[in-house]
Design a protein around this motif. Sequence first.
Motif, PDB file in Angstrom:
ATOM      1  N   ARG B 755      25.971  64.153-109.271  1.00 55.75           N
ATOM      2  CA  ARG B 755      25.647  63.958-107.862  1.00 55.75           C
ATOM      3  C   ARG B 755      24.701  62.762-107.687  1.00 55.75           C
ATOM      4  NH1 ARG B 755      21.664  66.098-104.443  1.00 55.75           N
ATOM      5  NH2 ARG B 755      20.918  67.586-105.995  1.00 55.75           N
ATOM      6  N   MET B 756      23.701  62.672-108.549  1.00 55.13           N
ATOM      7  CA  MET B 756      22.707  61.609-108.399  1.00 55.13           C
ATOM      8  C   MET B 756      23.245  60.271-108.904  1.00 55.13           C
ATOM      9  SD  MET B 756      20.038  63.282-107.269  1.00 55.13           S
ATOM     10  CE  MET B 756      18.499  62.445-107.603  1.00 55.13           C
ATOM     11  N   GLY B 757      24.147  60.349-109.867  1.00 54.80           N
ATOM     12  CA  GLY B 757      24.621  59.121-110.505  1.00 54.80           C
ATOM     13  C   GLY B 757      23.732  58.805-111.694  1.00 54.80           C
ATOM     14  N   LEU B 758      24.378  58.609-112.842  1.00 58.40           N
ATOM     15  CA  LEU B 758      23.609  58.358-114.063  1.00 58.40           C
ATOM     16  C   LEU B 758      22.708  57.132-113.911  1.00 58.40           C
ATOM     17  CD1 LEU B 758      23.098  58.997-117.092  1.00 58.40           C
ATOM     18  CD2 LEU B 758      24.882  57.323-117.589  1.00 58.40           C
ATOM     19  N   GLU B 759      23.269  56.092-113.303  1.00 56.29           N
ATOM     20  CA  GLU B 759      22.485  54.857-113.208  1.00 56.29           C
ATOM     21  C   GLU B 759      21.192  55.058-112.437  1.00 56.29           C
ATOM     22  OE1 GLU B 759      25.845  52.515-111.898  1.00 56.29           O
ATOM     23  OE2 GLU B 759      26.528  53.424-113.785  1.00 56.29           O
ATOM     24  N   HIS B 760      21.296  55.853-111.404  1.00 55.84           N
ATOM     25  CA  HIS B 760      20.097  56.120-110.622  1.00 55.84           C
ATOM     26  C   HIS B 760      19.053  56.848-111.473  1.00 55.84           C
ATOM     27  CE1 HIS B 760      17.488  57.469-107.410  1.00 55.84           C
ATOM     28  NE2 HIS B 760      17.595  58.684-107.918  1.00 55.84           N
ATOM     29  N   VAL B 761      19.495  57.886-112.168  1.00 54.89           N
ATOM     30  CA  VAL B 761      18.549  58.641-113.002  1.00 54.89           C
ATOM     31  C   VAL B 761      17.936  57.713-114.052  1.00 54.89           C
ATOM     32  CG1 VAL B 761      18.290  60.604-114.566  1.00 54.89           C
ATOM     33  CG2 VAL B 761      19.838  60.776-112.614  1.00 54.89           C
ATOM     34  N   GLN B 762      18.793  56.897-114.647  1.00 51.50           N
ATOM     35  CA  GLN B 762      18.294  55.959-115.651  1.00 51.50           C
ATOM     36  C   GLN B 762      17.227  55.033-115.079  1.00 51.50           C
ATOM     37  OE1 GLN B 762      21.994  54.361-116.945  1.00 51.50           O
ATOM     38  NE2 GLN B 762      21.732  55.088-119.046  1.00 51.50           N
ATOM     39  N   ALA B 763      17.514  54.520-113.899  1.00 49.47           N
ATOM     40  CA  ALA B 763      16.582  53.578-113.285  1.00 49.47           C
ATOM     41  C   ALA B 763      15.217  54.232-113.087  1.00 49.47           C
ATOM     42  CB  ALA B 763      17.140  53.074-111.961  1.00 49.47           C
ATOM     43  N   VAL B 764      15.236  55.473-112.640  1.00 49.17           N
ATOM     44  CA  VAL B 764      13.968  56.164-112.408  1.00 49.17           C
ATOM     45  C   VAL B 764      13.221  56.384-113.717  1.00 49.17           C
ATOM     46  CG1 VAL B 764      12.943  58.358-111.653  1.00 49.17           C
ATOM     47  CG2 VAL B 764      14.776  57.305-110.313  1.00 49.17           C
ATOM     48  N   ILE B 765      13.940  56.861-114.733  1.00 52.02           N
ATOM     49  CA  ILE B 765      13.293  57.212-115.998  1.00 52.02           C
ATOM     50  C   ILE B 765      12.788  55.953-116.712  1.00 52.02           C
ATOM     51  CG2 ILE B 765      13.605  58.399-118.226  1.00 52.02           C
ATOM     52  CD1 ILE B 765      13.871  60.224-115.765  1.00 52.02           C
ATOM     53  N   GLU B 766      13.522  54.865-116.562  1.00 53.79           N
ATOM     54  CA  GLU B 766      13.117  53.664-117.282  1.00 53.79           C
ATOM     55  C   GLU B 766      11.967  52.909-116.618  1.00 53.79           C
ATOM     56  OE1 GLU B 766      16.827  51.765-118.041  1.00 53.79           O
ATOM     57  OE2 GLU B 766      17.143  53.171-119.701  1.00 53.79           O
ATOM     58  N   ASP B 767      11.751  53.220-115.369  1.00 57.41           N
ATOM     59  CA  ASP B 767      10.644  52.578-114.669  1.00 57.41           C
ATOM     60  C   ASP B 767       9.328  53.189-115.175  1.00 57.41           C
ATOM     61  OD1 ASP B 767      10.006  51.143-111.761  1.00 57.41           O
ATOM     62  OD2 ASP B 767       8.581  52.710-112.322  1.00 57.41           O
ATOM     63  N   ASP B 768       8.484  52.334-115.794  1.00 63.27           N
ATOM     64  CA  ASP B 768       7.281  52.855-116.454  1.00 63.27           C
ATOM     65  C   ASP B 768       6.420  53.692-115.519  1.00 63.27           C
ATOM     66  OD1 ASP B 768       8.028  51.713-118.776  1.00 63.27           O
ATOM     67  OD2 ASP B 768       6.791  49.901-118.531  1.00 63.27           O
ATOM     68  N   GLU B 769       6.247  53.159-114.337  1.00 62.91           N
ATOM     69  CA  GLU B 769       5.341  53.833-113.412  1.00 62.91           C
ATOM     70  C   GLU B 769       5.875  55.212-113.010  1.00 62.91           C
ATOM     71  OE1 GLU B 769       3.835  52.309-109.295  1.00 62.91           O
ATOM     72  OE2 GLU B 769       3.597  50.773-110.867  1.00 62.91           O
ATOM     73  N   GLN B 772       5.841  57.731-115.903  1.00 56.26           N
ATOM     74  CA  GLN B 772       4.534  58.312-116.195  1.00 56.26           C
ATOM     75  C   GLN B 772       4.072  59.300-115.116  1.00 56.26           C
ATOM     76  OE1 GLN B 772       2.618  54.738-117.468  1.00 56.26           O
ATOM     77  NE2 GLN B 772       3.842  54.989-119.328  1.00 56.26           N
ATOM     78  N   ALA B 773       4.405  58.982-113.890  1.00 58.99           N
ATOM     79  CA  ALA B 773       4.047  59.913-112.820  1.00 58.99           C
ATOM     80  C   ALA B 773       4.775  61.241-113.013  1.00 58.99           C
ATOM     81  CB  ALA B 773       4.385  59.312-111.465  1.00 58.99           C
ATOM     82  N   LEU B 774       6.049  61.152-113.381  1.00 57.46           N
ATOM     83  CA  LEU B 774       6.820  62.378-113.618  1.00 57.46           C
ATOM     84  C   LEU B 774       6.206  63.189-114.758  1.00 57.46           C
ATOM     85  CD1 LEU B 774      10.440  60.938-113.252  1.00 57.46           C
ATOM     86  CD2 LEU B 774       9.488  62.810-111.873  1.00 57.46           C
ATOM     87  N   CYS B 775       5.845  62.488-115.835  1.00 57.56           N
ATOM     88  CA  CYS B 775       5.245  63.169-116.980  1.00 57.56           C
ATOM     89  C   CYS B 775       3.950  63.870-116.564  1.00 57.56           C
ATOM     90  CB  CYS B 775       4.940  62.192-118.102  1.00 57.56           C
ATOM     91  SG  CYS B 775       6.425  61.591-118.908  1.00 57.56           S
ATOM     92  N   GLN B 776       3.206  63.189-115.736  1.00 52.77           N
ATOM     93  CA  GLN B 776       1.949  63.759-115.278  1.00 52.77           C
ATOM     94  C   GLN B 776       2.192  65.080-114.557  1.00 52.77           C
ATOM     95  OE1 GLN B 776      -0.500  62.012-116.587  1.00 52.77           O
ATOM     96  NE2 GLN B 776      -1.502  63.959-116.069  1.00 52.77           N
ATOM     97  N   ARG B 777       3.173  65.058-113.675  1.00 56.06           N
ATOM     98  CA  ARG B 777       3.469  66.283-112.921  1.00 56.06           C
ATOM     99  C   ARG B 777       4.028  67.375-113.837  1.00 56.06           C
ATOM    100  NH1 ARG B 777       5.101  62.317-109.075  1.00 56.06           N
ATOM    101  NH2 ARG B 777       7.357  62.674-109.297  1.00 56.06           N
TER     102      ARG B 777
END
Lengths: 117, 810
Positions: B755-769, B772-777
């Motif tokens: 549903r989200m599209g792999l590329e979109h998920v990749q873009a989010v995960i690869e973005d350092d900022e 890290q915010a996700l990891c924090q949460r």
Amino acid sequence: MSVTNEQPYLIEIGPVDELPQNTGKTVRVQGYEVALFKLSNGDVRAIENRCPHKGGVLAEGIVSGEYVFCPMHDQKISLSSGHVQPPDTGCVTTYPVVITDHKIYIDSRPLSKEVCE
Amino acid sequence: MSQKKKIVLVGNGMAGINTIEHMLKLAPNKFDMTVFGSEPYPNYNRIMLSSVLAGDSTVDDIVMNPYEWYEKHGITLYTGQTVTNIDTTKQTVTSDQGVQVPYDELILATGSNPFMLPLPGADKEGVIAFRNIQDCQTMIDASKKYKKAVVIGGGLLGLEAARGFINLGMQVDVVHICDHLMERQLDPTASKMLQEALEEQGMNFLLNKESAEILGEERVTGLSFRDGTSTEADLVVMAVGIRPNVELAQTSGIEVDRGIVVNDVLETNQPHVFAVGECAQHRETVYGLVAPLYEQSAVLAKRLADVETEPYEGSVVDTKLKVSGVDVFSGGEFIDTDETKAIRVHDEFSGIYKKVLIKDNQVVGTVLFGDTKEGSRIMKLVRDQVEVSQQDMNALLTGSQGNNSTAPTGLGTEHMDNADIICGCNGVSKGDICQAIQEQGLSTVEEVKNVTKASRSCGGCRPLVSEILEHTLGDQYTGSEGKEPICACTDYSHEEVVEAIREKQLTYVKEVMNVLEWKNEEGCSKCRPALNYYLGVVDPVAYSDDHTSRFVNERMHANIQKDGTYSVVPRIYGGVTTPEDLKKIAEVALKYEIPTVKLTGGQRIDLLGVQKENLTEVWEDLGMRSGHAYGKALRTVKTCVGDTYCRFGTADAMGMGIRMEKRFEGLNTPHKVKMSVSGCPRNCAESGIKDLGVVAIDGGWELYVGGNGGVKIRVGDLLATVKTEDELIEYAEAFLQYYRETARYLERTAQWVERMGLEHVQAVIEDDEQRQALCQRMVTALSVHSDPWQKAIEDKQVQKDLYEVIDAKA
Ligand SMILES: Cc1cc2nc3c(=O)[nH]c(=O)nc-3n(C[C@H](O)[C@H](O)[C@H](O)COP(=O)(O)OP(=O)(O)OC[C@H]3O[C@@H](n4cnc5c(N)ncnc54)[C@H](O)[C@@H]3O)c2cc1C
Ligand code: SF4
Ligand code: FES
């Protein structure tokens, strides 16, 4: 009213305060199982602990208002009439509940038959 | 001004009017048209009578062309008049009411008559067929007065009628002469599954019964059978078959066999007389379904409008049962023979059965039960006689095609021609749909349905319509229905609810239901667990879990089994255990007389058959955490032996697996999450079909996500490649947290990634900022986890409330 030997069909279960709200409690009486529920409004209900569909244990279902959802296949069953809600069909035995002196009694003479038919 | 050509149509039904509709498009204003119909209605969708009977539509809803339509196009309509005579020499038709009309070209589209069994008593009141609005009305009226209906005939029509009776609150017996239902469409396996499903809906079947006599004085009271038995009936519906309605043609000297004989452009043996629809017989075949009739009418319309046309060469038909709650589809050949090979999927747990028959590398037919989505697509392969490999078919049956290069050619709607028919029932082509989407800015299946009629009848082509929308609109497409509410208690979608929780800072389940004005004050078993989950994700620290809104397995932290006992799966991190632990498990199994000890698919030990009241003691004696083995949480991390022992391994798969399992233990997720770690690309831990699968490669790790090995097998996508173990954990944290925050409750990672599209998920995960915010949460979310089994062991109140069984003395 106080409960005495004149009503031998009443079976004592226990203090009403000890019954948790909105989760079923399993009770074994004379070899069969009853599921006991205290609803959000404080009312107590007792029904046969087996779903008419494929025998799911109703005491473990999610309780919403006057209904319990069977944990096996999610059929919705009325705690007051015992009727399975459409589109599914069927019926479970219900037992009258009497509360006196903060104690719960269930009536061992099930209302079932007439209600189910 | 040249004289307009006079066209007369006898039969105001589906095939005839469809022909007229085509002609109006092909050559507007060229014809002077007259239509005769025996029924006192404008043209309606006969298929939908089933849904009128089932109470889902009204007669008004199923009218396809209202009186104004005839007027607008200058068509003279005689309803309630039956044509009784054709003079093929003078070229005129005459109706039972004496109306006479001349024609240049005559179209016969008289449909069929229901076949009535010639049983003694068949003329009694209360014995009817199921063919037209009148019959449907009779049934509805009867349901108000009577209790018991009997349907003779266990085919498509009979079953749809029976379902209607159930909705009307009547008891119904379905009498069938064979021992299995819909035997002309289904193989015995599918047929049995259908029978069971319908029995659960309350139908009663009398199979292998030959009807003998209809009982009763004036009105029917029962039905007796050849074997001497009988059943009561207040109404008997015969749905045993149809016969082409050829009487008019026959008496007018037109060649008739079983139907009115026509050639490849639908001409009869008489000049200027054509026949189309169920009354026609083409190449020895008469059809009883709409799709082939529409193919015929398209050819006939072109012929009459003098537009060049390919000949009609016959149709391969498919059928879909329109009974709610049961999905059955069948088309082409469906019985295995020596010449066919079958690909089958039979999942008895989910009630799914799919079979595709292949002859000489070509698909020749299919039977689908429980999941019929791929029906139209498979039928396209049958019709186009595409050569396919077994892999292609596997992919199609498991629905995993479409996202990679293994998709068989010609399967997706993107490979279809504009002229290809998408909706067989209403004759709507891919081109029609694309055009409507673009010109009228449509964005949902519902809109396409209203504008083009595609999927308005049997609904079988719905998935294709949705796919076309997706392709035509690209990113703007938001899903087939636009917005999908969580459940019947509310109109809000999952996303809107989460939004409201955040914005309005809602903090408990009841509050959400109150503030958002739930229609059921106390919700249901679908929305409450979802709300409980969302609240926990939005504010893990402040939120206190509502265990009454949890499914039993999560409330009790053990897995309920069908007999009401539980199973306990001690946590064995990474699948690596010790002799001491094994001994402990064995001792517990002996002490509590646990009947079954089984190894699970996730490399753990399952203790099955534990009594509810023993659960807390079992946990205490084990002294191990338990496995969340059925929770919406991290289940297991499967591992191979990795470089510790394996001669191929390049990394410590066991160590990594243990680390991951400890890291994510107890995490609440939208659905279950399974992981694995393999020590080299040989991938012995099967990381390609896990929600998160890790494969060690030279100098690093690959992370695969969105895999699934369940009912709908999906191979995971490569999300990222990382170098170190720490990075691996970081990526895994970010991925899982993003899934937790954006997935709908009960959405597996497989669906979510799609549903989200792999590329979109990749873009989010690869973005350092963002990562890290996700990891924090994630760290925050994990910080609140405590061991629920320890709590159950220590807390007397919990024991009493959840695990106690009261023994009441009478
Ligand atoms: C309840 C039901 C459910 C169905 N479900 C499906 C389904 O899911 N899928 C599917 O593909 N098909 C289904 N069918 C079959 C489908 O409806 C028919 O195949 C289709 O309607 C046939 O179209 P037709 O134009 O040939 O005949 P009809 O639609 O029957 O039209 C013929 C018309 O001609 C009129 N007529 C006959 N003789 C004369 C005369 N001499 N003068 C004037 N008028 C005359 C009749 O009154 C009738 O209205 C279903 C049928 C029924 C009854
Ligand atoms: S995946 Fe590689 S390391 Fe692991 S067991 Fe298989 S071959 Fe050995
Ligand atoms: S056993 Fe209760 S719903 Fe199936």
